[in-house]
Scaffold this motif. Structure first.
Motif, PDB file in Angstrom:
ATOM      1  N   ASN A  23       0.833  -1.209   0.000  1.00  0.00           N
ATOM      2  CA  ASN A  23       0.000   0.000   0.000  1.00  0.00           C
ATOM      3  C   ASN A  23       0.860   1.248   0.000  1.00  0.00           C
ATOM      4  OD1 ASN A  23      -2.481  -1.121  -0.031  1.00  0.00           O
ATOM      5  ND2 ASN A  23      -3.015  -0.676   2.091  1.00  0.00           N
ATOM      6  N   GLY A  77      -0.512   4.153   0.424  1.00  0.00           N
ATOM      7  CA  GLY A  77      -1.165   5.084   1.332  1.00  0.00           C
ATOM      8  C   GLY A  77      -1.721   6.272   0.560  1.00  0.00           C
ATOM      9  N   GLN A  99      -5.256   7.922  -3.117  1.00  0.00           N
ATOM     10  CA  GLN A  99      -5.113   6.970  -2.006  1.00  0.00           C
ATOM     11  C   GLN A  99      -5.536   5.586  -2.488  1.00  0.00           C
ATOM     12  OE1 GLN A  99      -7.935   5.496  -0.350  1.00  0.00           O
ATOM     13  NE2 GLN A  99      -9.580   6.778  -1.201  1.00  0.00           N
ATOM     14  N   ASP A 100      -4.872   4.580  -1.957  1.00  0.00           N
ATOM     15  CA  ASP A 100      -5.146   3.207  -2.380  1.00  0.00           C
ATOM     16  C   ASP A 100      -5.698   2.367  -1.240  1.00  0.00           C
ATOM     17  OD1 ASP A 100      -1.674   1.964  -2.342  1.00  0.00           O
ATOM     18  OD2 ASP A 100      -2.910   2.923  -0.805  1.00  0.00           O
ATOM     19  N   MET A 101      -6.340   3.020  -0.292  1.00  0.00           N
ATOM     20  CA  MET A 101      -6.877   2.310   0.877  1.00  0.00           C
ATOM     21  C   MET A 101      -8.394   2.157   0.801  1.00  0.00           C
ATOM     22  SD  MET A 101      -4.438   4.157   3.719  1.00  0.00           S
ATOM     23  CE  MET A 101      -4.570   5.782   2.984  1.00  0.00           C
ATOM     24  N   ASN A 102      -8.989   2.557  -0.321  1.00  0.00           N
ATOM     25  CA  ASN A 102     -10.435   2.465  -0.523  1.00  0.00           C
ATOM     26  C   ASN A 102     -11.208   3.284   0.518  1.00  0.00           C
ATOM     27  OD1 ASN A 102     -12.487   1.531  -2.199  1.00  0.00           O
ATOM     28  ND2 ASN A 102     -13.022  -0.113  -0.786  1.00  0.00           N
ATOM     29  N   GLU A 113     -10.495   6.964  -5.534  1.00  0.00           N
ATOM     30  CA  GLU A 113      -9.064   7.059  -5.283  1.00  0.00           C
ATOM     31  C   GLU A 113      -8.507   8.480  -5.368  1.00  0.00           C
ATOM     32  OE1 GLU A 113     -10.363   3.184  -6.337  1.00  0.00           O
ATOM     33  OE2 GLU A 113     -10.424   4.992  -7.590  1.00  0.00           O
ATOM     34  N   TYR A 115     -11.173   6.109   6.622  1.00  0.00           N
ATOM     35  CA  TYR A 115     -12.186   5.102   6.347  1.00  0.00           C
ATOM     36  C   TYR A 115     -13.561   5.604   6.753  1.00  0.00           C
ATOM     37  CZ  TYR A 115     -14.723   0.720   6.583  1.00  0.00           C
ATOM     38  OH  TYR A 115     -15.657  -0.269   6.418  1.00  0.00           O
ATOM     39  N   TYR A 125      -5.307   9.618   7.483  1.00  0.00           N
ATOM     40  CA  TYR A 125      -3.978   9.328   6.968  1.00  0.00           C
ATOM     41  C   TYR A 125      -3.581  10.467   6.045  1.00  0.00           C
ATOM     42  CZ  TYR A 125      -4.715   4.546   8.594  1.00  0.00           C
ATOM     43  OH  TYR A 125      -4.950   3.441   9.365  1.00  0.00           O
TER      44      TYR A 125
END
Lengths: 114, 113
Positions: free
Chosen positions: B1, B3, B25-28, B72, B95, B103
């Motif tokens: 990730n 981040g 961001q790649d954390m959905n 994203e 989230y 983050y």
């Protein structure tokens, strides 16, 4: 509007000692969240610890603990056994109820000396 | 990730120029934010988004625009740059919004001269 106050622009602490960074907040809402972030000289924001207004216990994360005194509207960060790498800016922030983003204080600069 | 990633890391603009600060961001995460940090100050919210297609103003939105076409990406557009926009810009995601930490990306240092 919610307001965060950090009254210590700068603090010094010797390595291995504990230090308390002060944070007071002003809100009339019963539900809110309190956060502490660390910003080293490299500039990134690093999450340290979270405290919800309804949490019964003070939050702890490793060497970090939050001294939450709801009646006094204070949320002080305690760093135990300070390390040289703890030297950084520390920001207290509050998320208001039904709010998405954080309101930040102006920060406290901490310098840990050998 | 990876981040939260931001580009560019540094940029110098002339007064009146425009530019887009990129954030991904790649954390959905559904929630994304743009903050600015002026010297010696805490962060102030510019815009935020609670999902693709939904954005709203923060505390200091004047002079900026955002869009959120995908989960994203959350680019920040500066139109007609002014010296008052000299700052460090942080993109963040989370989230959820209650007990969830945000983050942060590494920041973009922008100077307008």
């Amino acid at each position: 509007a919610q307001k965060i106050t950090q009254t210590q622009p700068g603090m010094f602490v010797q390595e291995k000692e504990a230090v308390t960074l002060d944070c007071t907040y002003d809100t009339s809402d019963p539900s809110y969240g309190l956060f502490w972030y660390k910003q080293p000289s490299s500039g990134e924001m690093i999450f340290l610890i979270y405290q919800g207004s309804y949490d019964q216990q003070n939050a702890t994360e490793g060497r970090y603990s939050l001294n939450f005194q709801k009646a006094r509207k204070s949320a002080n960060l305690v760093i135990s056994a300070s390390q040289l790498g703890d030297s950084a800016m520390y920001f207290c922030a509050m998320r208001p109820p039904a709010g998405y983003a954080l309101n930040f204080g102006k920060g406290t600069s901490l310098l840990v000396t050998p | 990730n990876a981040g939260v990633t931001q580009t560019p890391k540094f940029r110098i603009l002339k007064i009146g120029q425009s530019m887009t600060l990129q954030c991904a961001q790649d954390m959905n995460h559904n929630y994304m934010y743009w903050y600015r940090q002026d010297p010696g100050m805490g962060l102030k919210l510019i815009y935020y988004s609670v999902g693709a297609g939904i954005t709203d103003k923060g505390e200091v939105p004047n002079g900026y625009n955002v869009s959120r076409s995908t989960t994203e990406d959350f680019p920040l557009r500066l139109e007609l740059a002014a010296p008052s926009q000299t700052s460090v810009y942080f993109c963040a995601s989370s989230y959820g919004f209650e007990a969830y930490e945000q983050y942060f990306g590494p920041g973009t240092r922008l100077t307008v001269t």
